[in-house]
Every structure is written in structure tokens, then in C-alpha cells.
Scaffold this motif. Structure first.
Motif, PDB file in Angstrom:
ATOM      1  N   ARG A  91     -10.366 -17.588  32.410  1.00 50.02           N
ATOM      2  CA  ARG A  91     -10.006 -17.081  33.504  1.00 50.02           C
ATOM      3  C   ARG A  91     -10.194 -17.599  34.749  1.00 50.02           C
ATOM      4  O   ARG A  91      -9.185 -17.334  35.612  1.00 50.02           O
ATOM      5  N   ALA A  92     -11.165 -18.233  34.903  1.00 50.93           N
ATOM      6  CA  ALA A  92     -11.577 -18.721  36.354  1.00 50.93           C
ATOM      7  C   ALA A  92     -10.310 -20.212  36.163  1.00 50.93           C
ATOM      8  O   ALA A  92      -9.819 -20.368  37.480  1.00 50.93           O
ATOM      9  N   ALA A  93     -10.039 -20.841  35.207  1.00 47.69           N
ATOM     10  CA  ALA A  93      -9.063 -22.004  35.472  1.00 47.69           C
ATOM     11  C   ALA A  93      -7.693 -21.647  34.863  1.00 47.69           C
ATOM     12  O   ALA A  93      -6.783 -22.322  35.250  1.00 47.69           O
ATOM     13  N   LYS A  94      -7.486 -20.278  34.658  1.00 49.89           N
ATOM     14  CA  LYS A  94      -6.405 -19.845  34.376  1.00 49.89           C
ATOM     15  C   LYS A  94      -5.791 -20.790  33.070  1.00 49.89           C
ATOM     16  O   LYS A  94      -4.469 -21.086  33.108  1.00 49.89           O
ATOM     17  N   ASP A  95      -6.709 -21.291  32.188  1.00 46.41           N
ATOM     18  CA  ASP A  95      -6.145 -22.090  31.129  1.00 46.41           C
ATOM     19  C   ASP A  95      -6.814 -21.256  29.703  1.00 46.41           C
ATOM     20  O   ASP A  95      -7.796 -21.342  29.538  1.00 46.41           O
ATOM     21  N   MET A  96      -5.774 -20.347  29.030  1.00 50.06           N
ATOM     22  CA  MET A  96      -6.239 -19.553  28.075  1.00 50.06           C
ATOM     23  C   MET A  96      -6.758 -20.358  26.678  1.00 50.06           C
ATOM     24  O   MET A  96      -7.278 -19.854  25.829  1.00 50.06           O
ATOM     25  N   SER A  97      -6.396 -21.781  26.743  1.00 52.14           N
ATOM     26  CA  SER A  97      -6.789 -22.593  25.808  1.00 52.14           C
ATOM     27  C   SER A  97      -8.565 -22.551  25.514  1.00 52.14           C
ATOM     28  O   SER A  97      -8.695 -22.876  24.625  1.00 52.14           O
ATOM     29  N   LEU A  98      -9.046 -22.188  26.836  1.00 53.91           N
ATOM     30  CA  LEU A  98     -10.530 -22.413  26.708  1.00 53.91           C
ATOM     31  C   LEU A  98     -10.898 -21.265  26.060  1.00 53.91           C
ATOM     32  O   LEU A  98     -12.139 -21.386  25.914  1.00 53.91           O
ATOM     33  N   LEU A  99     -10.434 -20.231  25.657  1.00 57.21           N
ATOM     34  CA  LEU A  99     -10.695 -18.984  25.077  1.00 57.21           C
ATOM     35  C   LEU A  99     -11.059 -19.497  23.700  1.00 57.21           C
ATOM     36  O   LEU A  99     -10.022 -19.899  23.048  1.00 57.21           O
ATOM     37  N   GLN A 100     -12.075 -19.144  23.039  1.00 54.91           N
ATOM     38  CA  GLN A 100     -12.415 -20.038  21.630  1.00 54.91           C
ATOM     39  C   GLN A 100     -11.983 -18.760  20.607  1.00 54.91           C
ATOM     40  O   GLN A 100     -12.761 -18.193  19.846  1.00 54.91           O
ATOM     41  N   VAL A 101     -10.683 -18.606  20.532  1.00 47.29           N
ATOM     42  CA  VAL A 101      -9.989 -17.885  19.532  1.00 47.29           C
ATOM     43  C   VAL A 101      -9.093 -19.121  19.088  1.00 47.29           C
ATOM     44  O   VAL A 101      -8.060 -19.294  19.808  1.00 47.29           O
ATOM     45  N   THR A 102      -9.020 -19.282  17.987  1.00 45.31           N
ATOM     46  CA  THR A 102      -8.213 -20.537  17.404  1.00 45.31           C
ATOM     47  C   THR A 102      -7.587 -20.307  16.096  1.00 45.31           C
ATOM     48  O   THR A 102      -8.337 -19.508  15.172  1.00 45.31           O
ATOM     49  N   ALA A 103      -6.403 -20.692  15.666  1.00 47.58           N
ATOM     50  CA  ALA A 103      -5.963 -20.760  14.354  1.00 47.58           C
ATOM     51  C   ALA A 103      -6.182 -22.093  13.504  1.00 47.58           C
ATOM     52  O   ALA A 103      -5.599 -22.850  14.157  1.00 47.58           O
ATOM     53  N   LYS A 104      -7.093 -21.877  12.724  1.00 48.22           N
ATOM     54  CA  LYS A 104      -7.413 -23.214  11.948  1.00 48.22           C
ATOM     55  C   LYS A 104      -6.300 -23.645  11.053  1.00 48.22           C
ATOM     56  O   LYS A 104      -5.917 -24.879  10.823  1.00 48.22           O
TER      57      LYS A 104
END
Length: 554
Positions: A152-165
Motif C-alpha cells: 500500500r505504501a509503495a502502491k505496488d500490489m506485487s509486494l502483497l504475498q498472495v501468489t499463483a504458483k
């Protein structure tokens, strides 16, 4: 070391029984056209913006999360695998920090247009929910996910650790132990999966409207129903989703009739235009309250007095305590309606603790609501004001009290201000605002006193208390306590459930002992379903499910 989630093993057996019971009654629901009324037209069918019971109820029929809530023939609810056919858990402690990783393996399920449901659909939906640009009030539901604050701080949602293996494997890493993650986040309408291509396509076709508004029949869903027809302002009709992975013993169609008031909703029920109704009008609630055995269903909401602890005046805890002591909560609850109860703590009734009872029941009342001691409490409050140099409240001047304007709040806030005037000589002037203006004042700290209905995004005591930590953006009273922050950090890392609950009780007691806020009353409700039907249920968080409704067997 990976291990199968313990709660799943415990839940699979009752879930299997539930499904077999309902399947046995499939002939009773086959072809049924069910009509219900659960209020007015939904404000939104976007999962991250649906805040009302109406919208969340419709979404619970259209979409399915990783886990799902079911009900058995006795009315007992269970949480079972939904889009996830299995889930593993792995815990790691590094430099004193605990992370817990959940690996969800998705079942072979399809969207209503035939496309497969993938892990990427969850990644897209959860990143969209967490993104500050969307402004969802449910974003903090994902605050337990590692990388949430950084994203949220960086406005970069890739940092959220929800990933599709891969397409069938979703990996979510949490920043601590959160017992309620599977039961609350993974069943929440706000965290339902969405197809990015569908959202973008509908958004392009909807013009100035929200993406779902242009033509709701074009929504692509993965739950038991799809939208069949919409008569704006009158009803929304759902039809069974032929591509839903599970057998559907319930209605072939569910029509949601819209009512402008509880009285109109009740008229639908009395005329038999619908077979399930919520909310009930005050007259009906009063009839029910005449039965000493009747208990309102908790709404998991506490109407609360907020002090701006950062203001010059209310930075004084003695003043906050004195004004809290002079509150007659029994009278306020009576003014709020037949289903309201005087507040006893920040966590309302209905929030589970263990098999012995809920959090509120298993805790001693933190607020004294004994009517026989009210005058004694007022005398104590006056003495405190004199000792603090406020001349029994006369030197405080005129205090503005902000609140969301509606009929119930008007009555409650006016009565509260009258109580302060009579007991303390304090002049508080009510000022009713719109939701938008009230929230702007609260977030900007531009208030002294305010009233606010406080809820939680998940049905766990931690979710009602985590908002008051120093770093929380929901800490609208600017409460600062290192002891409270420490307790809540212990809660987030607690491995033992009993110890965790003990710390939560201590946290709530500390918050109210510091009088940063003062609970006034808790909200209750009730609803009705025809005696000839069974299988409907109301989730404790507020929404309803009619997907399992069948005829009651005699």
C-alpha cells in the motif's frame, strides 16, 4: 513442516453429513422458485464495495471463495472447502518474527462462461481489494497478509504475498498466526475471486456506471447462481449456475424483492409475496420481545462514543472517564429499539471464543450498567470534574457531538446529550452528518466527540480490537498505549488459543480502562422464514444464504 489444517479435518465429517442430508432432500427443492426480501436494492455488486446486507447476500450466491459456510439440518454452521479442495499450512520463525504460509490447491471448477477458475483470479481480486486506489473499507481484511503495508505504501500490489504458483495452486503468507484467517477472510464476500478480463470488458461497456451496473446479466460468476434478470428498484432474479461444481439441492431460482422500509418488507411477507424477510419492523420486534425466551440475533456492531484523545480537551483521561460514568446505557438501548442491548464492552455479543460460549458471555461486564447505581456513578463523575478543575462541567463550554444522521441515531444522541446536561451540566450539541462528512471529520481529527457504529471485517475479537493500535489507520480516536500495542502483538503471535483469548480480554479491559472510547449499545436483529421451509441461514457477519433451502419434511 507442512501439515494439513487441523480445522479442516475436524470440519470435513460434519460437512459430508450436511451435504448428504441436503442431497437426500434434493427432490424437495428441485425446481423451486424462492422469493425473499432482505431490504432495499443493493448499493453495489462489486465484492470490494458491497457493505450492506443486501449486496453481500447477493454476492454470496453469485461467487464462491476459497472456503464456504454451510448449514446442517439442525441449523449449525460449518466452514468447508469451497474453491479450495485442500489447504496446507507451514509456519516459520525467523529472528523472532512468525510467518504462516497457506497453500491452497484449487478444485477443477469453472466460471459460468465455461472458463476455469484459477489461482490468478484470486490474486487479481485480493490485490484489487488491498490497493489503496480502490478505497475499499474492507482492505484491512488483508492486513494480516505479509507485505500488505509495504504494498500500500509503495502502491505496488506485487509486494502483497498472495501468489499463483500455477493455475491450480494459490500461496498466501501471513505475518503472524491468525486463527480466523480461514474462517473469516477465506469466506468473506470482499475476498471473492474475480476475472480481470471480465471486469475490464464490463467496465468498458458500462460507460459512466460501475462495471457491474451496465448489464448485471453479463456477470460471470463461479458460485451457485447467475443473474437472470433485473427490474431496477423492484427485484433481482438469480438462476442456478449450470456450471457450478457441486450438486444444488436448493431453489432453481431466487428472486430478491426490494423494499424501501422494514414495514414494506414485512407487508411482502404477510401477503406471501416472499417466504423470507429481513429486517423486521419495530412493531414485529416488539411483539417478539414480549416473549421472555426471545433473544435478538447479534449484529456484531457496537454504537460507540468516540473521544478525540489527541485534542487538548480530551487528552485528559479524567474528563473522558467522568463523561463515561454519566451515561445511562439502559435508556440509550431502549431508545435504539427492541433489539438493542446496553453495551458491556467493545466486543459485542455473538463473537465466538470457544465451545463454552462467546467472547462477551465469558467475560465479566467491563461497564457498570446497574440502574440502581446510576446516580452514584453521576456523583462520582461530578466529583472527578471538580477535582480536575472543570467546575462540575460548567467550564467545558459548548461541545459539538458529530454523528451519522438517521432516526435512531437522532434519538440516541439527543438523549445522551440530555443525560450529560442533567448529570454534569455539560452542554453537548448534536450535529448530524452524512456518512462521507462524518468519516472525513473523524479521519482528519476535526472533532471532539462523535458517535459511530463500530464493526469488524471478521467475526473474531481480535478484529474488533486491532483497530486501536498506534499504527492502525482505523484508530480514529488517536489512542496511544505501548502496553496495548504490546498485548496486540502478543495476540498476533500466540500459538496457544487460551493464552490468545486471555490477552484479548486484557486488551479490551485496558482500552476501556483508559476511556479512549465508550461503548453505548450493541445492535440486534431478527428475520423470519416460512415454517414450511428449511435450509436458509444468516451468517453472523450479516448476510444470508438461501442456496440450500428445501421444503421441510414432516
Amino acid at each position: 513442516m507442512k501439515q494439513l489444517i487441523k480445522c479442516l479435518a475436524a470440519l470435513l465429517l460434519p460437512g459430508a453429513l450436511c451435504l448428504s442430508l441436503l442431497s437426500g432432500c434434493a427432490k424437495d427443492g428441485e425446481g423451486m422458485a424462492l422469493a425473499v426480501c432482505v431490504g432495499s436494492a443493493p448499493e453495489s455488486l462489486d465484492p470490494i464495495y458491497a457493505e450492506d446486507t443486501e449486496g453481500q447476500t447477493v454476492l454470496a450466491h453469485l461467487y464462491e471463495n476459497l472456503m464456504r459456510v454451510t448449514v446442517d439440518s439442525t441449523g449449525k454452521t460449518s466452514v468447508l472447502p469451497g474453491m479450495a479442495k485442500s489447504v496446507d499450512q507451514e509456519e516459520e520463525t525467523k529472528e523472532g518474527a512468525i510467518t504462516v504460509t497457506y497453500t491452497f490447491r484449487l478444485r477443477s471448477a469453472r466460471w459460468s462462461d465455461g472458463q476455469p477458475v484459477t489461482a490468478g483470479d484470486f490474486v487479481y481480486a485480493w490485490q484489487r481489494l488491498a490497493n489503496p486506489a480502490t478505497g475499499s473499507r474492507y482492505a484491512d481484511l488483508l492486513s494480516v497478509v505479509k507485505g500488505y503495508q509495504e504494498a500500500r505504501a509503495a502502491k505496488d500490489m506485487s509486494l502483497l504475498q498472495v501468489t499463483a504458483k500455477n493455475d491450480s495452486t494459490l500461496v498466501v503468507t501471513l505475518n503472524g498466526r491468525y486463527d480466523w484467517f480461514l474462517k473469516e477472510v477465506c469466506t468473506s464476500p470482499a475476498a471473492m475471486p474475480l476475472r480481470q478480463d471480465v471486469v475490464q470488458k464490463l467496465k468498458a461497456a458500462s460507460g459512466d456506471k460501475s462495471w457491474w451496473e451496465g448489464d448485471p446479466t453479463q456477470l460471470v460468476t463461479n458460485g451457485p447462481y447467475t443473474v437472470a434478470a433485473l427490474e431496477e428498484g423492484r427485484l433481482l432474479r438469480l438462476e442456478a449456475n449450470s456450471r457450478y461444481y457441486a450438486a444444488q439441492p436448493g431453489p432453481q431460482s431466487v428472486s430478491f424483492h426490494f423494499a424501501g422500509s422494514a414495514e414494506e418488507a414485512w407487508s411482502f411477507y404477510e401477503s406471501k409475496a416472499v417466504d423470507a424477510v429481513w429486517p423486521l419492523p419495530d412493531a414485529r420486534l416488539t411483539e417478539l420481545a414480549a416473549d421472555p425466551e426471545w433473544r435478538p440475533l447479534p449484529e456484531l456492531a457496537t454504537y460507540t462514543l468516540l473521544f478525540n484523545c489527541a485534542s487538548e480537551l480530551f487528552s485528559d483521561p479524567a474528563l473522558r472517564e467522568a463523561m463515561s460514568l454519566a451515561i445511562d446505557r439502559n435508556a440509550l438501548a431502549q431508545a435504539a429499539g427492541a433489539a438493542a442491548l446496553p453495551g458491556e464492552g467493545m466486543v459485542p455479543p455473538g463473537v465466538p471464543e470457544n465451545e463454552e460460549g462467546d467472547f462477551r458471555t465469558l467475560s465479566a461486564a467491563l461497564l457498570d450498567n446497574d440502574p440502581d447505581r446510576y446516580e452514584e456513578r453521576c456523583q462520582q463523575a461530578r466529583a472527578m470534574l471538580d477535582e480536575a478543575g472543570y467546575n462540575s462541567g460548567a467550564d467545558l463550554g459548548e461541545l459539538e457531538f458529530l454523528y451519522l444522521k438517521n432516526d435512531v441515531n437522532d434519538a440516541v444522541v439527543q438523549l445522551l446529550c440530555q443525560q450529560w446536561q442533567k448529570a454534569l451540566g455539560v452542554q453537548a450539541v448534536p450535529k448530524g452528518l452524512t456518512e462521507r462528512n462524518l468519516m472525513a471529520a473523524l479521519r482528519n481529527g476535526e472533532y471532539a466527540l462523535a458517535g459511530r457504529t463500530l464493526t469488524a471485517s471478521a467475526n473474531d475479537a481480535e478484529c474488533f480490537l486491532m483497530s486501536w493500535t498506534s499504527e492502525s489507520r482505523e484508530n480514529l480516536v488517536r489512542y496511544q498505549s505501548s502496553a496495548y500495542d504490546t498485548l496486540m502483538k502478543i495476540v498476533a503471535g500466540a500459538a496457544d488459543g487460551t493464552a490468545r483469548m486471555g490477552c484479548l480480554h486484557d486488551s479490551e479491559a485496558l482500552l476501556l480502562m483508559d476511556f479512549a472510547c465508550s461503548p453505548l449499545y450493541t445492535k440486534g436483529t431478527d428475520w423470519e422464514l416460512r415454517e414450511t421451509l428449511t435450509g436458509a441461514f444468516r451468517d453472523p457477519r450479516g448476510w444470508f444464504s438461501f442456496a440450500g433451502v428445501v421444503s421441510r419434511t414432516v
